[in-house]
Design a protein around this motif. Structure first.
Motif, PDB file in Angstrom:
ATOM      1  N   ASP A  39       0.887  -1.061   0.063  1.00  0.00           N
ATOM      2  CA  ASP A  39      -0.041  -0.108  -0.062  1.00  0.00           C
ATOM      3  C   ASP A  39       1.005   1.270  -0.095  1.00  0.00           C
ATOM      4  O   ASP A  39       0.538   2.257  -0.570  1.00  0.00           O
ATOM      5  CB  ASP A  39      -1.029   0.001   1.168  1.00  0.00           C
ATOM      6  N   ARG A  40       1.862   1.306   0.801  1.00  0.00           N
ATOM      7  CA  ARG A  40       2.722   2.370   0.875  1.00  0.00           C
ATOM      8  C   ARG A  40       3.568   2.512  -0.239  1.00  0.00           C
ATOM      9  O   ARG A  40       3.882   3.703  -1.065  1.00  0.00           O
ATOM     10  CB  ARG A  40       3.825   2.393   1.926  1.00  0.00           C
ATOM     11  N   ASN A  83      12.160   0.336  -2.461  1.00  0.00           N
ATOM     12  CA  ASN A  83      11.911   1.504  -3.393  1.00  0.00           C
ATOM     13  C   ASN A  83      11.144   2.621  -2.767  1.00  0.00           C
ATOM     14  O   ASN A  83      11.317   3.709  -3.353  1.00  0.00           O
ATOM     15  CB  ASN A  83      10.638   0.671  -4.289  1.00  0.00           C
ATOM     16  N   ILE A  84      10.589   2.551  -1.774  1.00  0.00           N
ATOM     17  CA  ILE A  84       9.929   3.521  -0.905  1.00  0.00           C
ATOM     18  C   ILE A  84      10.904   4.470  -0.530  1.00  0.00           C
ATOM     19  O   ILE A  84      11.130   5.665  -0.434  1.00  0.00           O
ATOM     20  CB  ILE A  84       8.977   3.154   0.370  1.00  0.00           C
ATOM     21  N   ILE A  85      12.028   4.002   0.164  1.00  0.00           N
ATOM     22  CA  ILE A  85      13.102   4.696   0.558  1.00  0.00           C
ATOM     23  C   ILE A  85      13.628   5.743  -0.679  1.00  0.00           C
ATOM     24  O   ILE A  85      14.013   6.534  -0.551  1.00  0.00           O
ATOM     25  CB  ILE A  85      14.128   3.909   1.267  1.00  0.00           C
ATOM     26  N   HIS A  86      13.890   4.738  -1.634  1.00  0.00           N
ATOM     27  CA  HIS A  86      14.688   5.398  -2.763  1.00  0.00           C
ATOM     28  C   HIS A  86      13.935   6.538  -3.274  1.00  0.00           C
ATOM     29  O   HIS A  86      14.443   7.687  -3.783  1.00  0.00           O
ATOM     30  CB  HIS A  86      14.811   4.297  -3.886  1.00  0.00           C
ATOM     31  N   THR A  87      12.599   6.314  -3.377  1.00  0.00           N
ATOM     32  CA  THR A  87      11.589   7.548  -3.950  1.00  0.00           C
ATOM     33  C   THR A  87      11.503   8.589  -2.874  1.00  0.00           C
ATOM     34  O   THR A  87      11.664   9.714  -3.354  1.00  0.00           O
ATOM     35  CB  THR A  87      10.162   6.909  -4.048  1.00  0.00           C
ATOM     36  N   GLU A 111       1.095  11.717   4.051  1.00  0.00           N
ATOM     37  CA  GLU A 111       1.751  10.669   3.227  1.00  0.00           C
ATOM     38  C   GLU A 111       3.146  10.481   3.712  1.00  0.00           C
ATOM     39  O   GLU A 111       3.655   9.285   4.201  1.00  0.00           O
ATOM     40  CB  GLU A 111       1.719  10.793   1.760  1.00  0.00           C
ATOM     41  N   GLN A 112       4.049  11.462   4.300  1.00  0.00           N
ATOM     42  CA  GLN A 112       5.204  11.417   4.814  1.00  0.00           C
ATOM     43  C   GLN A 112       5.091  10.562   6.211  1.00  0.00           C
ATOM     44  O   GLN A 112       5.784  10.046   6.469  1.00  0.00           O
ATOM     45  CB  GLN A 112       5.751  12.726   5.024  1.00  0.00           C
ATOM     46  N   LYS A 113       4.168  11.120   6.817  1.00  0.00           N
ATOM     47  CA  LYS A 113       4.154  10.510   8.346  1.00  0.00           C
ATOM     48  C   LYS A 113       3.717   9.228   8.198  1.00  0.00           C
ATOM     49  O   LYS A 113       4.264   8.365   9.171  1.00  0.00           O
ATOM     50  CB  LYS A 113       2.938  11.644   9.082  1.00  0.00           C
ATOM     51  N   ALA A 114       2.576   8.907   7.379  1.00  0.00           N
ATOM     52  CA  ALA A 114       2.447   7.461   7.274  1.00  0.00           C
ATOM     53  C   ALA A 114       3.537   6.604   6.764  1.00  0.00           C
ATOM     54  O   ALA A 114       3.607   5.425   7.351  1.00  0.00           O
ATOM     55  CB  ALA A 114       1.046   7.563   6.395  1.00  0.00           C
ATOM     56  N   THR A 115       4.081   6.997   6.013  1.00  0.00           N
ATOM     57  CA  THR A 115       5.255   6.208   5.293  1.00  0.00           C
ATOM     58  C   THR A 115       6.427   6.257   6.403  1.00  0.00           C
ATOM     59  O   THR A 115       7.137   4.963   6.641  1.00  0.00           O
ATOM     60  CB  THR A 115       6.061   7.114   4.275  1.00  0.00           C
TER      61      THR A 115
END
Length: 336
Positions: free
Chosen positions: A135-136, A224-228, A243-247
């Motif tokens: 989802d993230r 991939n999340i960290i890279h993005t 979105e930043q907080k949730a991530t």
């Protein structure tokens, strides 16, 4: 009767002697746990279980009381809290038994329950965390598909499927578990029927393969999340604060999960290999049993850390807690 290294000791208060048949030379393997190990383990599990039950109930109550419908991420996190809650319930029974009862004998029915539910809910935790990471991944890496794929209805259906699959994959554990008495006659142990049924081995093999795939999916999504996020910071692109907080919350939860669960997953794979008689020997089985004791405590700790992380890292959850209790206080004031 062969005792699987993954079986659950029915009474930790004794100097339990676990017996394994060496399938290579048919020599019976014996080893003892130091008297302080069962006691310390029992006390630790009891403390962790009580904390886990209280904290996960708290998370579920907050999600349930809040006036707004849960988002996709919150649907997954509430199901994760439910899985953690059920996972902590059974160890609390074992810990109380270990600390207070000297000679309590398990029945076959109780053994089936004690071996089935922890495994099912442990598997659910892995599956749901895979959904959370995916989802993230969709929200951050492929935002254009966000609206089409990230819908509450789809999230609810995915969670129903996860609970159903985990239930079915662990049915053989329920069917083939039974209680057996120690040869010395002072305690009972929950074991699998001997010889190990083929259906159990097939389902366990499928389950372990799925867990390996899910850990790979979690790792892929996280990387991939960290890279993005790094690219967005580097290029100074705007991202939604929500979105930043949730991530951030999800990344921390996933990191803790990898630390707590990967060692146990390795032990589970080795256990499968021992059941298939690929790996054997007294020394190997002894070390496998000891690793299971250690890593089980680590897995249970994860169920306590998750709700704590919601409060410490999850600013959105903190806001929801304040709004829920404000709403509840207002409702009580009006009723009085």
């Amino acid at each position: 009767m062969t005792l699987s290294p993954m079986s659950i000791p029915a009474n930790f208060s004794h100097d339990a002697v676990d017996e394994y048949h060496n399938n290579t030379d048919s020599i019976l393997c014996h080893f003892e746990l130091s008297s302080w190990v069962p006691f310390v383990t029992g006390v630790y599990i009891l403390i962790i279980s009580v904390l886990g039950i209280i904290l996960n109930v708290f998370v579920l109550v907050v999600f349930w009381l809040h006036k707004k419908a849960c988002t996709v991420a919150e649907i997954y996190l509430s199901n994760l809290a439910a899985a953690d809650l059920f996972l902590m319930s059974v160890p609390s029974v074992l810990a109380v038994t270990a600390a207070t009862v000297d000679d309590w004998q398990f029945t076959d029915t109780l053994c089936k329950v004690l071996m089935f539910f922890p495994r099912m809910n442990a598997d659910c935790s892995i599956y749901i965390l895979a959904l959370v990471s995916f989802d993230r991944y969709v929200a951050l890496v492929h935002p254009l598909t966000d609206g089409r794929m990230r819908r509450p209805l789809y999230a609810k259906l995915a969670c129903v499927m996860v609970w159903g699959v985990c239930f079915l994959l662990n049915v053989p554990t329920f069917i083939y578990s039974e209680a057996t008495r120690d040869p010395e006659g002072n305690f009972t142990t929950c074991v699998l029927k001997d010889p190990i049924p083929t259906m159990y081995l097939v389902f366990k093999g499928v389950n372990e393969f799925c867990c390996i795939v899910l850990i790979a999916v979690i790792s892929f999504c996280t990387v991939n999340i960290i890279h993005t996020l790094r690219n967005r910071i580097k290029n100074r692109l705007n991202t939604q604060k929500k979105e930043q907080k949730a991530t951030t919350l999800v990344l921390v939860v996933l990191l803790v999960f990898m630390i707590c669960w990967v060692p146990m997953q390795v032990v589970r794979i080795l256990d499968l290999l021992s059941l298939l008689k690929i790996l054997n020997g007294c020394h190997f089985l002894k070390n496998l049993h000891l690793c299971y004791f250690i890593f089980t405590s680590l897995v249970l700790s994860n169920s306590v850390l998750n709700p704590i992380l919601y409060v410490i890292v999850g600013k959105t959850f903190q806001t929801k807690v304040k709004e829920s209790f404000t709403q509840m206080s207002t409702t009580l004031s009006i009723s009085q």
